[in-house]
Design a protein around this motif. Structure first.
Motif, short mmCIF file in Angstrom:
data_model
loop_
_atom_site.label_atom_id
_atom_site.label_comp_id
_atom_site.label_asym_id
_atom_site.label_seq_id
_atom_site.Cartn_x
_atom_site.Cartn_y
_atom_site.Cartn_z
N ALA A 178 0.83 -1.20 0.00
CA ALA A 178 0.00 0.00 0.00
C ALA A 178 0.86 1.25 0.00
O ALA A 178 1.93 1.29 0.61
N HIS A 179 0.36 2.24 -0.70
CA HIS A 179 0.96 3.57 -0.73
C HIS A 179 -0.13 4.53 -0.26
O HIS A 179 -1.14 4.70 -0.95
N ASN A 180 0.05 5.11 0.91
CA ASN A 180 -0.95 6.01 1.47
C ASN A 180 -0.65 7.45 1.08
O ASN A 180 0.50 7.84 0.98
N VAL A 181 -1.74 8.20 0.89
CA VAL A 181 -1.66 9.61 0.53
C VAL A 181 -2.60 10.40 1.44
O VAL A 181 -3.36 9.83 2.21
N ARG A 182 -2.54 11.72 1.33
CA ARG A 182 -3.29 12.58 2.25
C ARG A 182 -4.72 12.89 1.82
O ARG A 182 -5.52 13.36 2.63
N THR A 183 -5.08 12.64 0.54
CA THR A 183 -6.42 13.00 0.07
C THR A 183 -6.97 11.96 -0.89
O THR A 183 -6.23 11.20 -1.52
N ARG A 184 -8.29 11.98 -1.02
CA ARG A 184 -8.96 11.12 -2.00
C ARG A 184 -8.52 11.49 -3.42
O ARG A 184 -8.37 10.62 -4.28
N TRP A 188 -14.64 0.97 6.42
CA TRP A 188 -13.86 1.39 7.58
C TRP A 188 -13.54 2.88 7.57
O TRP A 188 -12.87 3.39 8.46
N GLY A 189 -14.03 3.60 6.55
CA GLY A 189 -13.90 5.05 6.53
C GLY A 189 -12.85 5.60 5.59
O GLY A 189 -12.74 6.81 5.45
N GLY A 190 -12.10 4.75 4.94
CA GLY A 190 -11.08 5.20 4.01
C GLY A 190 -11.58 5.20 2.58
O GLY A 190 -12.75 4.94 2.29
N TYR A 191 -10.66 5.51 1.69
CA TYR A 191 -10.95 5.58 0.25
C TYR A 191 -9.75 4.95 -0.44
O TYR A 191 -8.61 5.42 -0.27
N THR A 192 -9.97 3.87 -1.18
CA THR A 192 -8.85 3.16 -1.80
C THR A 192 -9.21 2.63 -3.17
O THR A 192 -10.37 2.43 -3.51
N GLY A 193 -8.16 2.36 -3.95
CA GLY A 193 -8.26 1.67 -5.22
C GLY A 193 -6.98 0.87 -5.40
O GLY A 193 -6.03 1.02 -4.63
N TYR A 194 -6.96 0.02 -6.42
CA TYR A 194 -5.83 -0.87 -6.63
C TYR A 194 -5.36 -0.83 -8.08
O TYR A 194 -6.15 -0.59 -9.00
N ALA A 254 -4.18 4.46 -1.06
CA ALA A 254 -5.16 4.65 0.00
C ALA A 254 -5.10 6.01 0.66
O ALA A 254 -4.02 6.53 0.94
N TYR A 255 -6.27 6.55 0.89
CA TYR A 255 -6.46 7.65 1.83
C TYR A 255 -7.07 7.00 3.06
O TYR A 255 -8.14 6.38 2.99
N ASN A 256 -6.36 7.05 4.17
CA ASN A 256 -6.75 6.34 5.39
C ASN A 256 -6.80 7.35 6.52
O ASN A 256 -5.79 7.61 7.18
N PRO A 257 -7.98 7.97 6.77
CA PRO A 257 -8.05 8.98 7.82
C PRO A 257 -7.89 8.34 9.20
O PRO A 257 -8.24 7.20 9.40
N GLY A 258 -7.31 9.08 10.10
CA GLY A 258 -7.19 8.57 11.46
C GLY A 258 -5.77 8.23 11.84
O GLY A 258 -4.81 8.49 11.10
N GLU A 259 -5.63 7.65 13.01
CA GLU A 259 -4.33 7.40 13.62
C GLU A 259 -3.43 6.49 12.77
O GLU A 259 -2.25 6.80 12.58
N LEU A 313 0.06 7.54 10.88
CA LEU A 313 1.28 6.83 11.27
C LEU A 313 2.18 6.53 10.07
O LEU A 313 3.40 6.58 10.18
N VAL A 314 1.60 6.26 8.91
CA VAL A 314 2.39 5.82 7.76
C VAL A 314 2.77 6.95 6.80
O VAL A 314 3.47 6.71 5.83
N LEU A 315 2.30 8.15 7.07
CA LEU A 315 2.65 9.27 6.20
C LEU A 315 3.88 10.00 6.73
O LEU A 315 3.97 10.26 7.92
#
Length: 142
Positions: free
Chosen positions: A80-86, A112-118, A130-135, A139-141
């Motif tokens: 996974a590669h997380n980013v700050r926005t949808r 679970w509240g996030g926004y993702t694609g593959y 993935a945009y994964n709001p929350g703790e 943590l991963v950004l």
């Protein structure tokens, strides 16, 4: 897309057994544990190992290669590669499609509240954008 990995996700048959092995046995500290669903362990400054229930993994990512009756499908791992926005999720998925990645699944809201694609790399390994709001997302950004 920044040159970094946020999550390594492994599809596991028994999340509780994984929790016993990694946390009880190896002494690792869980960052998040939802019994029967997922175990997340911080394994680097901005990297999380996610041990995800196999059935939930297949429901989101697709059938696992070599599963029942040797079925063809995806390897039981995602990066996974997380980013700050949808919007960043959508932009990276568009770029992957332009590069000929396939399949590419559009970003979507997750329960679970996030926004993702593959997208799949040339060898079929799935990258989750993935945009994964929350703790855990924070943590991963970097």
């Amino acid at each position: 897309m920044d040159q970094r990995i946020s999550f390594v996700t492994l599809a596991v048959a028994d999340v509780a057994l994984s929790e016993q092995f990694y946390c009880g046995g190896l002494g690792w500290t869980p960052q998040m544990y939802v019994e029967g669903e997922v175990l997340m362990i911080r394994v680097g400054a901005h990297v999380v190992l996610s041990l995800w229930d196999r059935a939930a993994f297949e429901a989101e990512v697709g059938p696992i290669a070599g599963g029942a009756a040797g079925a063809s499908g995806v390897p039981p791992v995602t990066l996974a590669h997380n980013v700050r926005t949808r919007e960043e999720v959508d932009a990276i998925l568009r770029r992957a499609r332009e590069l000929g990645a396939g399949p590419v699944t559009a970003g979507q809201e997750r329960e679970w509240g996030g926004y993702t694609g593959y997208f799949a790399d040339p060898d079929g390994y799935r990258w989750e954008i993935a945009y994964n709001p929350g703790e855990i997302g924070d943590l991963v950004l970097p």
